[in-house]
Design an enzyme around this catalytic site. Structure first.
Site, mmCIF file in Angstrom:
data_model
loop_
_atom_site.group_PDB
_atom_site.id
_atom_site.type_symbol
_atom_site.label_atom_id
_atom_site.label_comp_id
_atom_site.label_asym_id
_atom_site.label_seq_id
_atom_site.Cartn_x
_atom_site.Cartn_y
_atom_site.Cartn_z
ATOM 1 N N ARG A 72 0.850 -1.188 0.000
ATOM 2 C CA ARG A 72 0.000 0.000 0.000
ATOM 3 C C ARG A 72 0.884 1.236 0.000
ATOM 4 O O ARG A 72 1.916 1.271 0.671
ATOM 5 C CB ARG A 72 -0.907 0.018 1.243
ATOM 6 C CG ARG A 72 -2.041 -0.967 1.148
ATOM 7 C CD ARG A 72 -2.956 -0.884 2.348
ATOM 8 N NE ARG A 72 -2.315 -1.379 3.542
ATOM 9 C CZ ARG A 72 -1.776 -0.648 4.485
ATOM 10 N NH1 ARG A 72 -1.807 0.678 4.404
ATOM 11 N NH2 ARG A 72 -1.200 -1.191 5.523
ATOM 12 N N TYR A 200 -1.721 -3.251 -6.845
ATOM 13 C CA TYR A 200 -1.503 -3.963 -5.583
ATOM 14 C C TYR A 200 -2.813 -4.045 -4.784
ATOM 15 O O TYR A 200 -3.552 -3.063 -4.689
ATOM 16 C CB TYR A 200 -0.404 -3.260 -4.751
ATOM 17 C CG TYR A 200 -0.339 -3.877 -3.378
ATOM 18 C CD1 TYR A 200 0.252 -5.133 -3.199
ATOM 19 C CD2 TYR A 200 -0.944 -3.276 -2.279
ATOM 20 C CE1 TYR A 200 0.245 -5.743 -1.957
ATOM 21 C CE2 TYR A 200 -0.955 -3.875 -1.037
ATOM 22 C CZ TYR A 200 -0.356 -5.117 -0.881
ATOM 23 O OH TYR A 200 -0.378 -5.735 0.350
ATOM 24 N N LYS A 209 -9.636 -2.116 1.946
ATOM 25 C CA LYS A 209 -9.270 -1.006 2.840
ATOM 26 C C LYS A 209 -10.058 0.257 2.494
ATOM 27 O O LYS A 209 -10.469 1.009 3.372
ATOM 28 C CB LYS A 209 -7.778 -0.727 2.730
ATOM 29 C CG LYS A 209 -6.895 -1.916 3.021
ATOM 30 C CD LYS A 209 -7.105 -2.437 4.408
ATOM 31 C CE LYS A 209 -6.080 -3.515 4.742
ATOM 32 N NZ LYS A 209 -6.296 -4.061 6.088
ATOM 33 N N HIS A 229 -10.246 -2.217 11.907
ATOM 34 C CA HIS A 229 -9.203 -3.090 11.361
ATOM 35 C C HIS A 229 -9.000 -4.228 12.366
ATOM 36 O O HIS A 229 -8.015 -4.255 13.093
ATOM 37 C CB HIS A 229 -7.934 -2.242 11.198
ATOM 38 C CG HIS A 229 -6.860 -2.886 10.393
ATOM 39 N ND1 HIS A 229 -5.545 -2.486 10.466
ATOM 40 C CD2 HIS A 229 -6.885 -3.892 9.487
ATOM 41 C CE1 HIS A 229 -4.812 -3.205 9.634
ATOM 42 N NE2 HIS A 229 -5.604 -4.069 9.034
ATOM 43 N N SER A 251 -0.955 -3.856 10.491
ATOM 44 C CA SER A 251 -0.725 -4.788 9.391
ATOM 45 C C SER A 251 0.496 -5.671 9.659
ATOM 46 O O SER A 251 1.512 -5.188 10.175
ATOM 47 C CB SER A 251 -0.468 -4.010 8.103
ATOM 48 O OG SER A 251 -1.517 -3.109 7.904
ATOM 49 N N ALA A 252 0.378 -6.929 9.271
ATOM 50 C CA ALA A 252 1.472 -7.908 9.383
ATOM 51 C C ALA A 252 1.942 -8.116 10.826
ATOM 52 O O ALA A 252 3.118 -8.312 11.084
ATOM 53 C CB ALA A 252 2.636 -7.529 8.462
ATOM 54 N N CYS A 253 1.010 -8.056 11.782
ATOM 55 C CA CYS A 253 1.343 -8.376 13.179
ATOM 56 C C CYS A 253 0.647 -9.657 13.615
ATOM 57 O O CYS A 253 0.510 -9.919 14.812
ATOM 58 C CB CYS A 253 0.944 -7.239 14.112
ATOM 59 S SG CYS A 253 2.090 -5.869 14.079
ATOM 60 N N ASP A 280 -9.393 -9.655 9.198
ATOM 61 C CA ASP A 280 -8.812 -8.324 8.919
ATOM 62 C C ASP A 280 -9.746 -7.152 9.240
ATOM 63 O O ASP A 280 -9.274 -6.113 9.684
ATOM 64 C CB ASP A 280 -8.399 -8.251 7.443
ATOM 65 C CG ASP A 280 -7.487 -7.066 7.150
ATOM 66 O OD1 ASP A 280 -6.601 -6.790 7.971
ATOM 67 O OD2 ASP A 280 -7.667 -6.415 6.104
ATOM 68 N N ARG A 378 1.657 -12.243 -1.072
ATOM 69 C CA ARG A 378 0.331 -12.520 -0.495
ATOM 70 C C ARG A 378 -0.328 -13.739 -1.116
ATOM 71 O O ARG A 378 -0.010 -14.140 -2.238
ATOM 72 C CB ARG A 378 -0.594 -11.307 -0.777
ATOM 73 C CG ARG A 378 -0.122 -9.995 -0.161
ATOM 74 C CD ARG A 378 -0.524 -9.911 1.267
ATOM 75 N NE ARG A 378 -0.064 -8.696 1.917
ATOM 76 C CZ ARG A 378 -0.738 -8.098 2.908
ATOM 77 N NH1 ARG A 378 -1.879 -8.587 3.339
ATOM 78 N NH2 ARG A 378 -0.250 -7.026 3.480
HETATM 79 C C1 OXD Z 1 -2.944 -4.635 5.483
HETATM 80 C C2 OXD Z 1 -3.652 -5.761 4.852
HETATM 81 O O1 OXD Z 1 -2.005 -4.096 4.886
HETATM 82 O O2 OXD Z 1 -4.554 -6.322 5.494
HETATM 83 O O3 OXD Z 1 -3.340 -4.265 6.593
HETATM 84 O O4 OXD Z 1 -3.350 -6.091 3.693
HETATM 85 MN MN MN Z 2 -5.060 -5.338 7.305
#
Ligand code: OXD
Ligand code: MN
Length: 608
Positions: A72, A200, A209, A229, A251-253, A280, A378
């Site tokens: 993003r 993307y 999003k 989120h 994101s990505a956690c 998500d 992804r």
């Molecule tokens: C993010 C996703 O970037 O869910 O949060 O792709």
């Molecule tokens: Mn996300």
């Protein structure tokens, strides 16, 4: 192709956008299986997708984005409201007219020689009171086929819209994929999104999003609900009672991993099960009894591939075995895929995410291991394929949320888990969330970023007002969920993680459920309540007393610095920061025994 709807405004908009983008033709999609097969064939023939090995990955495809288009692009993402203060200081802002004027030349003629696809979709089960309808125009088959997985894509939404129903107008063109001509624009006042120059996922799958968070958060504020989120999951105890929680992490956690958690053997034997509702995004509404209920507006998962394996997330591995789209992973010679951290042996060779030949042990020009898959590569797959999918996934009334969890990736400071003293204190905990940056966003990996409720890139309006909205929601809840904060990522002085994470996180969730359902006692600390020693079920886990101490340590100096940093952050919003947030911060300083000095933002709000 002629319009398939009797919705005059929708038909006119499609016509107008076609005049702007000049596609060779317009194709109105219906979301059917036969259409899917036809489009997949077409995407394979143009090279947009590559069909993967039908034996090992049936129905699955591979895609490479442009090399400059792998995440993003928050710096090119704008909230376009008439007044700048409505977007707030944490969003990029453009006046709607300027934004339309700037993007119009990028869209002009952008679909020449291409097809404009019209995608009808519902976020949330079609017809649920939670759901919202969107229509996306795009010139990318990759986007169409991903939207088909990620949203409820069906021409039935035209029936729901009738001749006048409200929908979000989503215009997307990959155009020339030039970063200097890329923009992701949101027009909350027009219920519209314009995205150009990127293919993307987070920039181009506009139901995700853009609609389900940025536009929906704005709608939620006006209509007294929330778009967050957050993952949604149910935890079933040995008596068969299921408790649902929603959790926000940047994101990505690890949201996808937590949402699909598999209980460790010891807890499985005791009869605990986990059910996935969403990984998500959560839309949350107050029901007639004053409970908070949630639905997952999406229909698929768009997960980060690297690190996913049958240990970290066996349910995700099962979900992506068929009918999946893989983006920017390593392509093996047998037309299967691989990424760093996947099961099994590292392949001896393949094609990396840039399309270059790659071999095991390859080094880049800096002498570092050359990655086969991009760190933000992804997979997209239907959530219906997830073995742990909850029966309630398509319940139009959603699930009742008993606990909200906030979390971030912090090597120090925040303990493994603590509980807020009240809804208001919980809102403060969400508002003070912060995390070390990951590969899902542009920017320096590892750098600390303040990310309230994990919404900093996704809130469609002024975040100060957003905090106020959270407080208002709490006032309207008869029995507000309890709020917790977790940190799975705390490290010791040698940089070693103190907590094993993944499936073991269930142990922490069970303590939360004890607190919610059975009002189990806890140890009060300055920052909130933590488990009494012995109250976390640690059967079968070798956690030393020292690690426990470190996991729950509260270091005054670290908290002093933290509070100073928070003050700067809240100061950004000026008078939009609610008084209640400053009051919570002051009370925390006092409980920690720190001298409280009012920040300039806080002074503005002090009663005289
Ligand atoms: C993010 C996703 O970037 O869910 O949060 O792709
Ligand atoms: Mn996300």
């Amino acid at each position: 192709m002629k319009p398939v709807t009797k919705h005059k405004q929708l038909n006119k908009w499609v016509r107008d956008m076609a005049v702007l983008c000049t596609p060779d033709k317009i194709v109105w999609l219906d979301g059917s299986e036969s259409e899917k097969k036809r489009l997949e064939k077409e995407a394979v023939s143009t090279g947009e997708l590559l069909q993967l090995n039908p034996k090992t990955l049936p129905g699955s495809f591979f895609h490479r984005t442009a090399q400059n288009d792998v995440a993003r692009t928050e710096h090119l993402t704008y909230i376009c409201t008439s007044k700048k203060e409505d977007a707030g200081p944490t969003n990029n802002w453009m006046a709607p007219k300027d934004a339309y004027d700037k993007a119009t030349p990028y869209f002009k003629g952008a679909m020449k020689g291409r097809v404009m696809y019209v995608i009808p979709f519902s976020m949330g089960p079609v017809g649920s009171p939670f759901s919202k309808i969107g229509v996306q125009l795009t010139d990318s088959l990759y986007v169409v086929l991903n939207m088909r997985i990620m949203t409820h894509m069906t021409s039935r939404v035209y029936g729901k819209l009738g001749t006048k129903g409200a929908f979000t107008k989503c215009l997307h063109s990959k155009a020339d994929l030039n970063e200097s001509r890329r923009l992701i624009l949101h027009f909350p006042e027009d219920n519209a999104i314009w995205s150009v120059g990127s293919g993307y996922g987070g920039n181009a799958l506009l139901g995700k999003k853009c609609l389900s968070l940025r536009i929906a958060s704005h709608l939620g504020r006006n209509e007294m609900w929330m778009a967050e989120h957050m993952l949604i999951m149910g935890i079933e105890d040995p008596k068969g009672q299921t408790t649902y929680v929603a959790a926000a992490f940047p994101s990505a956690c690890g949201k996808t991993n937590l949402a699909m958690l598999v209980p460790p053997d010891e807890l499985k034997k005791k009869g605990y099960k986990v059910w996935t509702v969403g990984d998500d995004i959560a839309w949350l509404r107050i029901d007639d009894e004053g409970n908070l209920r949630a639905v997952n507006p999406e229909a698929g998962v768009f997960g980060v591939a690297p690190g996913t394996n049958s240990k970290t997330n066996p349910n995700a591995m099962a979900t992506v075995k068929k009918n999946a789209i893989y983006t920017n992973v390593l392509l093996k010679n047998d037309k299967s895929v691989w990424w760093e951290g996947m099961d099994g042996d590292v392949p001896s060779e393949g094609w990396d995410w840039k399309g270059q030949p790659w071999h095991r042990g390859q080094l880049d020009s800096n002498g570092k291991a050359s990655l086969g898959a991009h760190p933000n590569s992804r997979f997209t797959a239907p959530i219906a394929q997830c073995p742990s999918l909850s029966k309630k996934f398509s319940d139009p009334r959603g699930v009742k949320i008993s606990a909200i969890i906030f979390g971030g990736r912090r090597a120090r400071l925040t303990p493994l888990v603590f509980e807020a003293r009240s809804w208001q204190h919980g809102v403060y905990l969400g508002a003070t969330m912060s995390s070390e940056r990951t590969a899902a966003q542009f920017g320096k990996v590892g750098e600390l970023r303040r990310d309230p409720m994990a919404m900093i890139p996704f809130c469609g309006y002024n975040m100060g007002t957003y905090f106020q909205h959270w407080l208002e929601m709490g006032k309207n809840l008869a029995s507000p969920p309890r709020i917790f904060h977790v940190n799975w990522f705390k490290q010791d002085e040698n940089g070693k993680y103190l907590w094993p994470g993944y499936g073991e996180n269930l142990r922490v969730l069970l303590w939360m459920i004890d607190r919610c359902r059975y009002q189990k006692s806890a140890t009060e600390t300055a920052i909130g309540s933590i488990p009494n020693k012995g109250d976390l079920d640690l059967t079968g886990l070798n956690l030393s007393a020292e690690s426990w101490e470190q996991l729950f340590e509260i270091d005054q100096d670290e908290w002093r610095n933290e509070i100073e940093d928070q003050k700067k952050f809240f100061g950004l919003f000026g008078p939009a920061t609610p008084r209640e947030i400053w009051a919570e911060q002051k009370a925390l300083s006092e409980r920690l025994g720190l001298q409280h000095t009012a920040s300039s933002g806080e002074k503005i709000l002090q009663p005289v």
